[in-house]
Design an enzyme around this catalytic site. Structure first.
Site, PDB file in Angstrom:
ATOM      1  CE  LYS A  14     101.918  56.138  34.891  1.00  0.00           C
ATOM      2  NZ  LYS A  14     101.840  57.030  33.729  1.00  0.00           N
ATOM      3  NE  ARG A  90     108.168  57.671  33.871  1.00  0.00           N
ATOM      4  CZ  ARG A  90     107.212  58.201  34.636  1.00  0.00           C
ATOM      5  NH1 ARG A  90     106.992  57.728  35.836  1.00  0.00           N
ATOM      6  NH2 ARG A  90     106.464  59.176  34.170  1.00  0.00           N
ATOM      7  NE  ARG A 129      98.298  65.555  35.071  1.00  0.00           N
ATOM      8  CZ  ARG A 129      99.137  64.526  35.024  1.00  0.00           C
ATOM      9  NH1 ARG A 129      98.706  63.305  35.235  1.00  0.00           N
ATOM     10  NH2 ARG A 129     100.407  64.709  34.746  1.00  0.00           N
ATOM     11  NE  ARG A 162     103.017  66.447  36.742  1.00  0.00           N
ATOM     12  CZ  ARG A 162     103.195  65.150  36.473  1.00  0.00           C
ATOM     13  NH1 ARG A 162     102.432  64.251  37.059  1.00  0.00           N
ATOM     14  NH2 ARG A 162     104.127  64.767  35.639  1.00  0.00           N
ATOM     15  NE  ARG A 173     105.342  64.346  31.629  1.00  0.00           N
ATOM     16  CZ  ARG A 173     104.147  64.798  32.026  1.00  0.00           C
ATOM     17  NH1 ARG A 173     103.742  66.018  31.677  1.00  0.00           N
ATOM     18  NH2 ARG A 173     103.377  64.058  32.761  1.00  0.00           N
TER      19      ARG A 173
END
Ligand code: AMP
Length: 214
Positions: A14, A90, A129, A162, A173
């Protein structure tokens, strides 16, 4: 003035898609994850609570995030532009809040882009990431590395990982996403707003597919 929603599991791309699309369309990228990480970093009482929720892989309360979005959409700078909502809504409750906020702001949702991906691909992506500390631009250490190791191509900012991008929190998650966010797929499909795209077809291919379908 387009108003778009990006739906998809954590790691579905996203943020990357939003970065690419906002470079091509004159719209504002609103990432609730980024907004919340800013509050978490402030060290305030609320920030500490948010930090704890983020690292557990759960969601912050609907009312809190709903109010943040409402305030933002009504600010003068954002009010004149289309928006790309990344990470919001969400839950069904948030989607209902959004409908009301949009009506109050005199906007409507034009399209909901759903990025499809499976859990194995998500884990592979998220553990590799990193993103720029300054501008937030995302990188993948193997598939999309920066030109200079550890530095953002755009502004030279430090690239950071992160805290919630570890395998254990990613799985949590993902469970949260499956339980609370997946129902939104049908919610928006029923409203005729959903556009579904396979997140794994390639970065540029996803952008082009979305641009020709929104
Ligand atoms: P993201 O950067 O979108 O992956 O979001 C990181 C974390 O921020 C999530 O795992 C949640 O804890 C929190 N978060 C982001 N957006 C929302 C939202 N719309 N509602 C509740 N919690 C959120």
């Amino acid at each position: 003035m387009k108003n778009l929603i990006l739906l998809g599991a954590p790691g579905s791309g996203k943020g990357t898609l939003a970065t690419d699309l906002c470079d091509e369309m004159e719209i504002e990228h609103i990432s609730t994850g980024d907004l919340l990480r800013d509050v978490a970093a402030s060290g305030s009482e609320l920030g500490l609570q948010i930090k704890q929720i983020i690292s557990s892989g759960e969601l912050v309360p609907d009312n809190l995030i709903g109010q943040m979005i409402k305030d933002l959409l009504l600010t003068e700078r954002v009010a004149k532009k289309g928006v790309m909502l990344d990470g919001f809504p969400r839950t069904i409750a948030q989607a209902e809040m959004l409908q009301q906020i949009m009506a109050e702001a005199g906007r409507q949702i034009d399209k909901v882009v759903y990025l499809k991906i499976d859990l194995a691909a998500i884990i592979k992506r998220l553990v590799n990431r990193v993103s720029c500390k300054v501008c937030g631009r995302p990188y993948h250490l193997i598939n999309f590395p920066p030109k200079v190791a550890g530095k953002c191509d755009l502004d030279g900012g430090e690239l950071i990982k992160r805290a919630d991008d570890n395998e254990e929190t990613v799985k949590k998650r993902y469970d949260t996403y499956m339980g609370k966010t997946m129902p939104l797929i049908n919610y928006y499909k029923t409203q005729g707003l959903l556009y579904e795209v396979d997140s794994l077809i390639g970065r540029r291919e996803v952008v082009e597919a979305v641009l020709s379908n929104i």
